[in-house]
Design a protein around this motif. Structure first.
Motif, PDB file in Angstrom:
ATOM      1  N   TYR A  20      34.436  46.041  36.015  1.00 23.26           N
ATOM      2  CA  TYR A  20      35.178  44.953  36.650  1.00 23.26           C
ATOM      3  C   TYR A  20      36.671  45.084  36.371  1.00 23.26           C
ATOM      4  O   TYR A  20      37.093  45.876  35.537  1.00 23.26           O
ATOM      5  N   ASN A  21      37.434  44.261  37.060  1.00 22.60           N
ATOM      6  CA  ASN A  21      38.879  44.237  36.854  1.00 22.60           C
ATOM      7  C   ASN A  21      39.219  43.203  35.788  1.00 22.60           C
ATOM      8  O   ASN A  21      39.434  42.034  36.092  1.00 22.60           O
ATOM      9  N   TRP A  22      39.253  43.649  34.543  1.00 22.55           N
ATOM     10  CA  TRP A  22      39.600  42.765  33.431  1.00 22.55           C
ATOM     11  C   TRP A  22      41.095  42.855  33.147  1.00 22.55           C
ATOM     12  O   TRP A  22      41.706  43.909  33.365  1.00 22.55           O
ATOM     13  N   ALA A  23      41.646  41.786  32.622  1.00 21.29           N
ATOM     14  CA  ALA A  23      43.043  41.829  32.189  1.00 21.29           C
ATOM     15  C   ALA A  23      43.183  42.953  31.164  1.00 21.29           C
ATOM     16  O   ALA A  23      42.318  43.110  30.292  1.00 21.29           O
ATOM     17  N   PRO A  24      44.254  43.738  31.237  1.00 22.77           N
ATOM     18  CA  PRO A  24      44.387  44.891  30.335  1.00 22.77           C
ATOM     19  C   PRO A  24      44.220  44.530  28.855  1.00 22.77           C
ATOM     20  O   PRO A  24      43.598  45.290  28.099  1.00 22.77           O
ATOM     21  N   GLU A  25      44.730  43.362  28.443  1.00 23.46           N
ATOM     22  CA  GLU A  25      44.588  42.978  27.022  1.00 23.46           C
ATOM     23  C   GLU A  25      43.133  42.684  26.678  1.00 23.46           C
ATOM     24  O   GLU A  25      42.659  43.048  25.604  1.00 23.46           O
TER      25      GLU A  25
END
Lengths: 304, 334
Positions: free
Chosen positions: A12-17
């Protein structure tokens, strides 16, 4: 050969942090031996993680994890092709190929075949083995009978088979982004709207039944695959690599539960109970393994 | 006269009668499959026995047409013998090419029948020059059937970067999911498109009248569409159904029930270096085959002669009377 847990790539597209913190925790707190990492769904997302990648890889290596880079699954545009080329040709990193184009560009040598590539039979396995594949992760739609037959061939060719045992299942890929479509956008103008859904976007039937999960160009199951009570059976037919596919909720509980069952610390039903208490809001399923519709659950214990 | 090279017109046949119809209507080649799970259109009443295929090949060859055997599903471990037997039978019959999707079966053809012409099925999902070249180099593939996801300029770039012919779909059903990588049907029915050769099996499709005089369409236990009175709809598949999300209600989440029609792009495809134009529809009637094949024959001949063909008939034949140029026209389709 002793059983080992592997962790598939975050799809999935998770926030980089969040992505970085997830892998730090994997490094620091989990018994998984092999970690697959890299963007397999959308080449537009890949640069989002570039800044975090060196720290993540270092942390995983320091923790003794075997890190393998997974390649993009659906390769169409020049951007897709460049991404595959970059990963396939980076020296010194083991690769998991998710598309034939990666095989074509890789340096000769050991590598892995991902579950988004097709390996349904002994002949296909032979092609991959002759090409240098060390392990092959099977498509979750493979039934037990096929896995068992393939496992015999795998042993003959010195290849290890891997089976996904936890997480939403990839059911289809497309050139079109269905996340963008749901927001009246196109893939090129998506504005990365998939970042709103860390476990994918729910797709319901018009009758209100929860049905599928949209993750960009990928369509996943709504149900979460869970083969916790098939581990003994899988080992009896020669499978020793078990893949957990990450969700934003419950992944660490699942890793612990699978590790506990593999080491006889708790029973599959105890493990199942723990995982139910900490999971995305969806039923577990294991239908494919039993050669039934994939969403079904077959067990003495009810799915919900 | 135009300087365009006239492409091969590749037409579908689900039965020997359809094959003869396609040949008579002007097909340069006809593709078909054996009965059973070895091909991606494993429907009841469809496809050929070895004897039927043998007679059909003779009929076609007598009229200077070719026959291509689609053996393009993915045998599961433990049951590859049926697929190998199908390949052997097709070779034995004197087939002009076998169309393969599975990498293992490609190896089988290349090793056991090195002189047999091998085409790579759309089901192999080879969408980049690198993927195509892998198959060309390893298995001596002579032609790739391209997935329906590339724009015409992208097809041109693929053409320039590979060492085999290109076959491109120009008309018929438009599959929304990457071919050979879709287990949606299996998720709902327990029957696998890849392993059993069936997408959305009729045995699992059900139409149920609802309270608003519409029809709810089901595949297995799941409602995949609701059709109100007067609406026309194509054959129900998961990827052409209507669904709800948090952001959008009652919409075609993947694609509308429309058909691919690239008649207007034929000259561009010909310029892009496409060797063969493929019409989808092995499940279609003879009447349909006759109309579509004749219309495309006329259109291709007209374009090759530098003339503008009349394509109104082709538009009337598209599913639900809606047509699209799909991915081929521009990237905004994605």
């Amino acid at each position: 050969m002793s059983a080992q847990l592997t962790l598939g790539p975050v799809q999935y597209n998770w926030a980089p942090e969040d992505w970085r913190d997830f892998y730090f925790k994997v490094a620091d707190e989990t018994p998984v031996e092999t970690v697959f990492i890299g963007e397999v769904i959308c080449s537009k997302r890949a640069p989002l993680y570039d800044n975090q990648l060196p720290d993540v890889v270092e942390r995983l290596h320091d923790a003794g994890k075997h890190v393998i880079f997974s390649t993009l699954s659906e390769v169409t545009t020049d951007i897709d092709r460049r991404l595959v080329k970059r990963i396939a040709q980076s020296e010194g990193f083991p690769i998991e190929a998710n598309d034939v184009s990666a095989l074509q560009q890789m340096a000769a040598g050991p590598h892995h075949i991902g579950p988004l590539m097709n390996c349904y039979n002994e002949e296909a396995l032979e092609v991959y083995a002759a090409n240098g594949a060390k392990s092959i992760c099977l498509n979750p739609e493979m039934p037990r009978v096929g896995i068992a037959a393939l496992a015999e061939a795998a042993e003959r060719h010195g290849v290890e088979l891997e089976v996904q045992v936890y997480g939403r299942m990839s059911l289809a890929l497309s050139a079109r982004c269905y996340h963008a479509r749901a927001h009246n956008r196109t893939k090129d103008s998506c504005l990365f709207v998939c970042d709103e859904d860390p476990d994918g976007m729910r797709l319901d039937t018009l009758e209100g039944d929860q049905f599928l999960t949209v993750n960009g160009i990928q369509t996943q199951s709504h149900s979460v695959l869970n083969l916790i009570d098939c581990l003994d059976d899988l080992q009896s037919i020669g499978i020793n690599r078990f893949r957990i596919s990450p969700q934003s909720i419950g992944t660490f509980t699942a890793i612990q539960a699978f590790d506990d069952v593999l080491n006889d610390r708790i029973s599959p039903s105890e493990a199942l109970k723990k995982m139910r208490d900490d999971s995305v809001d969806a039923p577990f399923s294991n239908g494919f393994y039993h050669q039934r519709p994939g969403y079904e659950w077959h067990d003495k214990v009810p799915a919900e | 006269m135009s300087d365009l090279i006239k492409p091969e017109l590749v037409c579908p046949a689900g039965t020997p009668a359809s094959l003869r119809t396609a040949v008579d209507a002007g097909a340069n080649s006809v593709y078909c499959g054996f009965k059973g799970p070895t091909n991606a259109r494993n429907f009841p009443g469809l496809n050929f026995s070895k004897k039927e295929l043998s007679e059909s090949v003779k009929y076609a060859h007598d009229k200077d047409a070719m026959v291509l055997a689609a053996i393009n599903s993915f045998p599961t471990a433990g049951r590859t013998d049926l697929w190998k037997q199908s390949v052997d039978d097709a070779v034995d019959i004197g087939i002009d090419a076998v169309i393969i999707a599975d990498i293992g079966m490609a190896k089988y053809v290349a090793e056991q029948h090195p002189d047999q012409r091998l085409h790579l099925s759309v089901q192999a999902g080879a969408s980049s020059p690198e993927a195509i070249n892998f198959y060309v180099e390893r298995f001596n593939v002579k032609r790739v059937v391209l997935p329906r996801i590339l724009t015409v300029p992208e097809i041109k770039r693929v053409h320039d970067a590979i060492d085999c012919e290109i076959e491109a779909f120009v008309f018929g059903n438009i599959g929304m999911m990457a071919e050979g990588r879709c287990s949606l049907t299996n998720y709902v029915t327990g029957i696998s498109t890849n392993m059993d050769g069936v997408c959305s099996p009729a045995s699992h499709v059900d139409y149920e009248p609802d309270e608003d005089d519409g029809l709810t369409t089901r595949l297995g236990d799941f409602a995949i569409d609701c059709i109100s009175c007067g609406e026309t709809a194509g054959y129900p598949t998961i990827c052409k159904g209507r669904y709800d999300t948090a952001h959008k209600k009652n919409y075609y989440a993947f694609e509308e029930p429309i058909s691919l029609n690239l008649t207007r792009l034929l000259p561009d495809l010909m310029k892009a270096g496409v060797t063969a134009l493929k019409i989808e529809g092995r499940q279609r009637s003879r009447a349909y085959i006759r109309s579509v094949v004749s219309a495309f024959r006329d259109a291709v001949d007209a374009y090759a002669a530098g003339e503008e063909p009349d394509i109104t008939e082709l538009i009337a034949l598209t599913e639900g009377h809606k047509e699209t140029q799909g991915a081929f026209k521009s990237k905004s389709w994605r």
